[in-house]
Structures are given as structure tokens and as C-alpha cells.
Design a protein around this motif. Structure first.
Motif, PDB file in Angstrom:
ATOM      1  N   ILE A 140       0.815  -1.011  -0.012  1.00  0.00           N
ATOM      2  CA  ILE A 140      -0.011  -0.138   0.185  1.00  0.00           C
ATOM      3  C   ILE A 140       0.882   1.244   0.056  1.00  0.00           C
ATOM      4  CG2 ILE A 140      -0.484   0.329   2.522  1.00  0.00           C
ATOM      5  CD1 ILE A 140      -3.185   0.862   1.804  1.00  0.00           C
ATOM      6  N   PHE A 151      -7.775   4.494  -2.651  1.00  0.00           N
ATOM      7  CA  PHE A 151      -7.910   2.987  -2.065  1.00  0.00           C
ATOM      8  C   PHE A 151      -8.250   3.189  -0.253  1.00  0.00           C
ATOM      9  CE2 PHE A 151      -6.440  -1.025  -0.286  1.00  0.00           C
ATOM     10  CZ  PHE A 151      -6.934  -1.744  -0.995  1.00  0.00           C
ATOM     11  N   ARG A 154     -11.935   4.451  -0.080  1.00  0.00           N
ATOM     12  CA  ARG A 154     -13.036   3.719  -0.547  1.00  0.00           C
ATOM     13  C   ARG A 154     -13.050   2.406  -0.161  1.00  0.00           C
ATOM     14  NH1 ARG A 154     -16.739   2.521  -2.307  1.00  0.00           N
ATOM     15  NH2 ARG A 154     -16.885   1.496  -4.561  1.00  0.00           N
ATOM     16  N   ASP A 155     -11.897   1.638  -0.136  1.00  0.00           N
ATOM     17  CA  ASP A 155     -11.981   0.145   0.036  1.00  0.00           C
ATOM     18  C   ASP A 155     -11.648  -0.370   1.518  1.00  0.00           C
ATOM     19  OD1 ASP A 155     -12.815  -0.718  -2.147  1.00  0.00           O
ATOM     20  OD2 ASP A 155     -10.690  -1.186  -3.021  1.00  0.00           O
ATOM     21  N   ILE A 156     -10.863   0.470   2.094  1.00  0.00           N
ATOM     22  CA  ILE A 156     -10.549   0.248   3.708  1.00  0.00           C
ATOM     23  C   ILE A 156     -11.449   1.018   4.594  1.00  0.00           C
ATOM     24  CG2 ILE A 156      -8.813   0.595   5.722  1.00  0.00           C
ATOM     25  CD1 ILE A 156      -6.644   0.057   3.547  1.00  0.00           C
ATOM     26  N   LEU A 179      -9.353   3.929  -8.126  1.00  0.00           N
ATOM     27  CA  LEU A 179      -9.699   2.826  -7.444  1.00  0.00           C
ATOM     28  C   LEU A 179      -9.289   1.799  -8.203  1.00  0.00           C
ATOM     29  CD1 LEU A 179     -10.551   1.730  -4.647  1.00  0.00           C
ATOM     30  CD2 LEU A 179     -12.784   1.595  -5.700  1.00  0.00           C
ATOM     31  N   LEU A 180      -9.807   1.662  -9.492  1.00  0.00           N
ATOM     32  CA  LEU A 180      -9.355   0.435 -10.074  1.00  0.00           C
ATOM     33  C   LEU A 180      -7.856   0.192 -10.378  1.00  0.00           C
ATOM     34  CD1 LEU A 180     -10.338  -2.330 -11.822  1.00  0.00           C
ATOM     35  CD2 LEU A 180     -10.615  -0.886 -13.462  1.00  0.00           C
ATOM     36  N   ARG A 183      -6.238  -1.066  -7.056  1.00  0.00           N
ATOM     37  CA  ARG A 183      -6.777  -2.402  -6.914  1.00  0.00           C
ATOM     38  C   ARG A 183      -5.778  -3.251  -7.759  1.00  0.00           C
ATOM     39  NH1 ARG A 183     -13.221  -1.949  -7.018  1.00  0.00           N
ATOM     40  NH2 ARG A 183     -13.763  -1.593  -4.951  1.00  0.00           N
TER      41      ARG A 183
END
Lengths: 205, 78
Positions: A140, A151, A154-156, A179-180, A183
Motif C-alpha cells: 500500500i 484506495f 473507498r476500500d479500507i 480505485l481500479l 486495486r
């Protein structure tokens, strides 16, 4: 779930007149997430603590001007992210310069996935071993800043695309693209490590 | 990941994983994945990547002494 529904609601009026009980509630509700954001952004406990303290000092200082256009949580995330970015730039001034030059790759085509080993079959204790966690943290931190911020939110932290866009001052399209990219990059980095574990375990092929 | 279909899938992957892609495109992707092992692996490992970060982050908690120093700095202790 919407981000604002994950947190209790607060009386802005009480916060603005610096009601100690309401301020304490706010700190209890958000200190964990702000600290975590600092850790994920900077990877260092002392830096994360600096993010934590300066975020809340800013929050309480700026509350009188908070207009409530975004939710309180999104606003706090925005302040925390700015504090983290400021520390990052102080530590590595060249990063800030690179950003200002606008080395934006949002329009570039996505690079093709390279790693094609299926490591999903690894047992959970191996996927989350101490060593694996270090790989996760390292990966990361290798992400470019503008992908890392998206990231993390959105994701965490589980903010919606709209909330992330608001917190970072980006368009929703940019949030989705970044984001994509984030990821996919993380997947490549993790695949390098987990792919080896799969080969060692003989589960492959 | 060389075929045209794979490239299409890649572009739509974010929304597919988030469940915000429209149904028809989802069906196309699923049909493609049934025939393309590489894309299936990419989708599965991508989902797992996100999952691992979520799980790991949930376990990160605020150390007590950090919390105490924060409250002291904000003059909110006791």
C-alpha cells in the motif's frame, strides 16, 4: 451502507459551543478511524499520532465554519487526509512537486494484469500471517499517493464513491478510475508474494 | 489477458466488483469468465486483495496511550 450511517449523529450546535461531552463523543467515534488512516497513509505510529492530534485540533477549530454540505464524517476524513498529505510532503518535499506538475495518468490505458496464479486457495492463516501483513503494508505504501488516498477511503474505510470524491476534491469518474488502478496494482504486488507461497505449498498446477 | 474480451472486462472490473455494473454487462462478464481462466483468476484475486486489506484494517486499533495523549492535547481528559 452510507458512511454517515456508520457513525452516531452529533449536535453541531453543542460542538460549536465546545460542549465537552459532545466533543468527547466525537473524539471517541472518530479517533480510531483517523489513526488508522494515518497509519495506512504514512506507515509510522508517530506520524499517525501527529495526524490524529492535528486533525482533531483542526476539526474543533474549523467547526464554526462547517456548513454541513457534506456529512460530518466526510468532512473529518477530508481534514485527516489533508493532514496526512502535509506530513508526507514535509517528509518528502519532491512528492508535492511531482503532484503539482500534474503527472496524471488517469487517461492512460490500464496495464494488463501480469500475475495469473490463483492464490485464493491459500488458508486464511497464511493469507494473514505476520509476514503477509508486512507485505500488505509495504504494497500500500508503494502505491502512488493519488491512488493510495482513494484506495484507503473507498476500500479500507468504506466510503462511497461520492463521499470519496467529496473528501478528496475529485470527480466520481476519477475516483472510480484511480480505485481500479490501485486495486490492480495491489493485486500484482500481493500476487508476487502469495504466488510464491502457492508454489511452495504445492497447491499449484 | 490478450483478447479483446479480456480488455473489455478489465475496464468494467471496478464496477463489476462493486456490484454497480448493469445487469447485461455483468452477464457478459460472467459468460466470458466461464471460458477464460485467466480473467477468472484476476477477478478472484482482485476480490481477495480488497478483502484482505479490509480484514487487516479492522484489526488496527487505537493504542491506549495514544488515546490518552490525544485527550490531554484537546483538554478533554477526565
Amino acid at each position: 451502507m452510507n458512511e454517515s450511517e456508520k457513525f452516531p449523529s452529533f449536535s453541531l450546535e453543542a460542538l460549536r459551543r465546545r460542549d465537552r461531552q459532545e466533543m468527547s463523543r466525537l473524539v471517541e467515534a472518530f479517533s480510531g478511524v483517523v489513526y488508522r488512516l494515518g497509519m495506512k497513509m504514512l506507515g509510522d505510529p508517530q506520524d499517525a499520532e501527529d495526524v490524529l492530534q492535528s486533525t482533531f485540533l483542526k476539526v474543533f477549530e474549523a467547526l464554526p465554519t462547517f456548513e454541513g454540505r457534506s456529512s460530518l464524517s466526510t468532512w473529518i476524513y477530508r481534514i485527516a487526509m489533508n493532514e496526512a498529505l502535509m506530513i508526507l510532503r514535509r517528509r518528502r518535499p519532491e512528492v508535492g512537486l511531482a503532484l503539482e506538475e500534474g503527472n496524471d495518468e488517469d487517461d492512460e490505458p490500464l496495464s494488463k494484469p501480469q500475475a495469473l496464479v490463483d492464490w485464493c486457495c491459500l488458508p486464511e492463516n497464511e493469507l494473514l500471517s505476520g509476514e503477509a501483513r508486512r507485505v500488505l503494508d509495504e504494497a500500500i505504501r508503494k502505491l502512488p499517493e493519488k491512488l493510495r488516498t482513494v484506495f484507503i477511503l473507498r476500500d479500507i474505510e468504506g466510503l462511497s464513491t461520492e463521499e470519496t470524491a467529496e473528501a478528496l476534491g475529485l470527480s466520481e469518474t476519477n475516483v472510480k478510475t484511480r480505485l481500479l488502478r490501485a486495486r490492480l496494482r495491489l493485486r500484482e504486488m500481493l500476487s508476487e508474494y502469495y504466488g510464491e507461497r502457492v508454489k511452495e505449498s504445492g497447491l499449484y498446477g | 489477458m490478450d483478447r479483446q474480451d479480456c480488455q473489455h472486462l478489465l475496464a468494467a472490473l471496478g464496477e463489476y466488483i462493486d456490484g454497480t455494473l448493469d445487469e447485461e454487462l455483468c452477464r457478459e462478464i460472467e459468460k466470458h469468465m466461464a471460458e477464460c481462466e485467466n480473467c477468472r483468476v484476476v477477478v478472484d484475486t482482485l476480490r481477495k486483495t480488497i478483502y484482505l486489506y479490509r480484514v487487516e484494517a479492522q484489526e488496527e486499533s487505537l493504542p491506549q496511550e495514544v488515546r490518552h495523549r490525544l485527550l490531554a492535547r484537546l483538554e478533554l481528559e477526565g
